[in-house]
Design a protein around this motif. Structure first.
Motif, PDB file in Angstrom:
ATOM      1  N   VAL A 158       0.833  -1.199   0.000  1.00 30.78           N
ATOM      2  CA  VAL A 158       0.000   0.000   0.000  1.00 30.78           C
ATOM      3  C   VAL A 158       0.869   1.251   0.000  1.00 30.78           C
ATOM      4  O   VAL A 158       0.580   2.229  -0.699  1.00 30.78           O
ATOM      5  CB  VAL A 158      -0.943  -0.006   1.219  1.00 30.78           C
ATOM      6  CG1 VAL A 158      -1.695   1.314   1.339  1.00 30.78           C
ATOM      7  CG2 VAL A 158      -1.931  -1.161   1.115  1.00 30.78           C
ATOM      8  N   ARG A 159       1.958   1.214   0.743  1.00 33.55           N
ATOM      9  CA  ARG A 159       2.866   2.369   0.784  1.00 33.55           C
ATOM     10  C   ARG A 159       3.473   2.642  -0.592  1.00 33.55           C
ATOM     11  O   ARG A 159       3.545   3.788  -1.038  1.00 33.55           O
ATOM     12  CB  ARG A 159       3.970   2.119   1.807  1.00 33.55           C
ATOM     13  CG  ARG A 159       4.913   3.289   2.019  1.00 33.55           C
ATOM     14  CD  ARG A 159       5.863   2.982   3.172  1.00 33.55           C
ATOM     15  NE  ARG A 159       6.747   4.095   3.425  1.00 33.55           N
ATOM     16  CZ  ARG A 159       7.930   4.265   2.849  1.00 33.55           C
ATOM     17  NH1 ARG A 159       8.356   3.366   1.965  1.00 33.55           N
ATOM     18  NH2 ARG A 159       8.690   5.296   3.129  1.00 33.55           N
ATOM     19  N   ALA A 160       3.889   1.582  -1.294  1.00 35.73           N
ATOM     20  CA  ALA A 160       4.494   1.754  -2.622  1.00 35.73           C
ATOM     21  C   ALA A 160       3.467   2.273  -3.624  1.00 35.73           C
ATOM     22  O   ALA A 160       3.755   3.196  -4.405  1.00 35.73           O
ATOM     23  CB  ALA A 160       5.082   0.427  -3.086  1.00 35.73           C
ATOM     24  N   LEU A 161       2.265   1.686  -3.628  1.00 36.25           N
ATOM     25  CA  LEU A 161       1.230   2.136  -4.559  1.00 36.25           C
ATOM     26  C   LEU A 161       0.795   3.567  -4.262  1.00 36.25           C
ATOM     27  O   LEU A 161       0.518   4.348  -5.177  1.00 36.25           O
ATOM     28  CB  LEU A 161       0.031   1.191  -4.497  1.00 36.25           C
ATOM     29  CG  LEU A 161       0.261  -0.217  -5.057  1.00 36.25           C
ATOM     30  CD1 LEU A 161      -0.950  -1.113  -4.771  1.00 36.25           C
ATOM     31  CD2 LEU A 161       0.529  -0.159  -6.563  1.00 36.25           C
ATOM     32  N   THR A 203      -5.747   3.766 -12.529  1.00 41.09           N
ATOM     33  CA  THR A 203      -5.308   2.372 -12.499  1.00 41.09           C
ATOM     34  C   THR A 203      -4.605   2.038 -11.194  1.00 41.09           C
ATOM     35  O   THR A 203      -4.854   0.995 -10.579  1.00 41.09           O
ATOM     36  CB  THR A 203      -4.366   2.091 -13.683  1.00 41.09           C
ATOM     37  OG1 THR A 203      -5.058   2.346 -14.912  1.00 41.09           O
ATOM     38  CG2 THR A 203      -3.893   0.649 -13.676  1.00 41.09           C
ATOM     39  N   VAL A 204      -3.719   2.944 -10.744  1.00 44.42           N
ATOM     40  CA  VAL A 204      -3.007   2.698  -9.488  1.00 44.42           C
ATOM     41  C   VAL A 204      -3.971   2.748  -8.307  1.00 44.42           C
ATOM     42  O   VAL A 204      -3.861   1.959  -7.366  1.00 44.42           O
ATOM     43  CB  VAL A 204      -1.860   3.712  -9.312  1.00 44.42           C
ATOM     44  CG1 VAL A 204      -1.157   3.496  -7.977  1.00 44.42           C
ATOM     45  CG2 VAL A 204      -0.851   3.581 -10.448  1.00 44.42           C
ATOM     46  N   ASP A 205      -4.933   3.676  -8.342  1.00 44.94           N
ATOM     47  CA  ASP A 205      -5.933   3.730  -7.281  1.00 44.94           C
ATOM     48  C   ASP A 205      -6.717   2.415  -7.202  1.00 44.94           C
ATOM     49  O   ASP A 205      -6.982   1.890  -6.119  1.00 44.94           O
ATOM     50  CB  ASP A 205      -6.904   4.882  -7.526  1.00 44.94           C
ATOM     51  CG  ASP A 205      -6.247   6.242  -7.343  1.00 44.94           C
ATOM     52  OD1 ASP A 205      -5.076   6.278  -6.915  1.00 44.94           O
ATOM     53  OD2 ASP A 205      -6.892   7.257  -7.646  1.00 44.94           O
ATOM     54  N   ALA A 206      -7.092   1.892  -8.374  1.00 51.70           N
ATOM     55  CA  ALA A 206      -7.789   0.603  -8.397  1.00 51.70           C
ATOM     56  C   ALA A 206      -6.893  -0.510  -7.878  1.00 51.70           C
ATOM     57  O   ALA A 206      -7.373  -1.454  -7.234  1.00 51.70           O
ATOM     58  CB  ALA A 206      -8.250   0.288  -9.818  1.00 51.70           C
ATOM     59  N   ALA A 207      -5.587  -0.404  -8.138  1.00 50.99           N
ATOM     60  CA  ALA A 207      -4.649  -1.413  -7.622  1.00 50.99           C
ATOM     61  C   ALA A 207      -4.567  -1.368  -6.105  1.00 50.99           C
ATOM     62  O   ALA A 207      -4.428  -2.413  -5.450  1.00 50.99           O
ATOM     63  CB  ALA A 207      -3.266  -1.190  -8.237  1.00 50.99           C
ATOM     64  N   VAL A 208      -4.642  -0.172  -5.518  1.00 57.29           N
ATOM     65  CA  VAL A 208      -4.671  -0.055  -4.051  1.00 57.29           C
ATOM     66  C   VAL A 208      -5.892  -0.777  -3.505  1.00 57.29           C
ATOM     67  O   VAL A 208      -5.801  -1.562  -2.543  1.00 57.29           O
ATOM     68  CB  VAL A 208      -4.679   1.424  -3.619  1.00 57.29           C
ATOM     69  CG1 VAL A 208      -4.878   1.540  -2.109  1.00 57.29           C
ATOM     70  CG2 VAL A 208      -3.388   2.117  -4.030  1.00 57.29           C
ATOM     71  N   ILE A 209      -7.044  -0.517  -4.112  1.00 52.39           N
ATOM     72  CA  ILE A 209      -8.269  -1.189  -3.674  1.00 52.39           C
ATOM     73  C   ILE A 209      -8.140  -2.694  -3.849  1.00 52.39           C
ATOM     74  O   ILE A 209      -8.506  -3.472  -2.959  1.00 52.39           O
ATOM     75  CB  ILE A 209      -9.476  -0.655  -4.482  1.00 52.39           C
ATOM     76  CG1 ILE A 209      -9.703   0.824  -4.179  1.00 52.39           C
ATOM     77  CG2 ILE A 209     -10.735  -1.470  -4.174  1.00 52.39           C
ATOM     78  CD1 ILE A 209     -10.793   1.476  -5.022  1.00 52.39           C
TER      79      ILE A 209
END
Length: 240
Positions: A158-161, A203-209
């Protein structure tokens, strides 16, 4: 107590699956829009909000934003059910991020290059919140994940994303400096990457989720196993 724990685990698992499927669906719609309306909206230079002015593009664009907002809401409810301490900044920032997606959908942007209407200004403010708030929420969430042994393994991801989300937000702001301050040197040298940066941020926000939803599935699944089965793994085998 066993039945209550089973119910909590089932609710968290269902919410995690809803969040994961919704985030994947939102990304799928973004890809569909880029392919189906390539000649109408340039996905490199033009934002997603431009699809509302294309025949047939508005409904899937709105659906992508609302589905991603729903994914965040389901995720937060599931994590709260699983015992993650979200109160305060994490819940406020991440809930506001989902709210910005809804507001940006309800209030469309202006078709002209400049903002001319109240709805257009509201859309712009909500768009800024979309870019900034998930990064702020992610940074606030990481310490809460680290304090919980069950969630500590996902804190680094989560920190990296979140760092990527923050970086893309800054890059987007820099790419728009020429619009806001025309007298400045063109920082993009004639190339407008605004649409691409927005889609990458989404896309990155969706990856966090997705990362948090997958971990929520992992921590919720053991609660669905019968008590005897959970104990049998660690219980010593009887000798005859």
């Amino acid at each position: 107590m066993q039945r209550s724990g089973l119910r909590l685990g089932l609710v968290s698992l269902v919410l995690a699956l809803v969040a994961l499927v919704a985030a994947a669906r939102a990304l799928g719609l973004v890809v569909y829009l880029a392919v189906a309306f390539w000649s109408d909206v340039d996905p490199i230079s033009q934002p997603l909000s431009m699809y509302v002015f294309v025949d047939g593009g508005g409904p899937p664009a709105d659906s992508a934003a609302l589905t991603l907002a729903a994914a965040m809401v389901a995720l937060l409810l599931g994590m709260a059910r699983a015992g993650v301490r979200l109160r305060g900044k994490p819940a406020a920032y991440l809930s506001a991020w989902a709210g910005c997606l809804v507001v940006a959908t309800v209030f469309p942007t202006d078709r002209s290059p400049s903002v001319e209407t109240v709805a257009g200004w509201i859309h712009q403010i909500a768009g800024a919140g979309f870019l900034a708030l998930l990064a702020m929420g992610g940074w606030a969430l990481v310490p809460r994940l680290r304090e919980d042994p069950a969630w500590r393994p996902t804190a680094g991801v989560v920190r990296a994303l979140t760092a990527w989300t923050a970086g893309l937000a800054v890059a987007y702001v820099v790419s728009r400096l020429g619009d806001w301050f025309p007298d400045l040197v063109d920082v993009t040298l004639g190339f407008d990457p605004g649409g691409l940066l927005q889609r990458l941020a989404l896309t990155v926000d969706a990856a966090v989720i997705g990362a948090l939803a997958i971990h929520l599935i992992r921590v919720s699944w053991p609660g669905l196993r019968p008590h005897g089965e959970r104990g049998s793994d660690s219980a010593p085998s009887s000798q005859s």
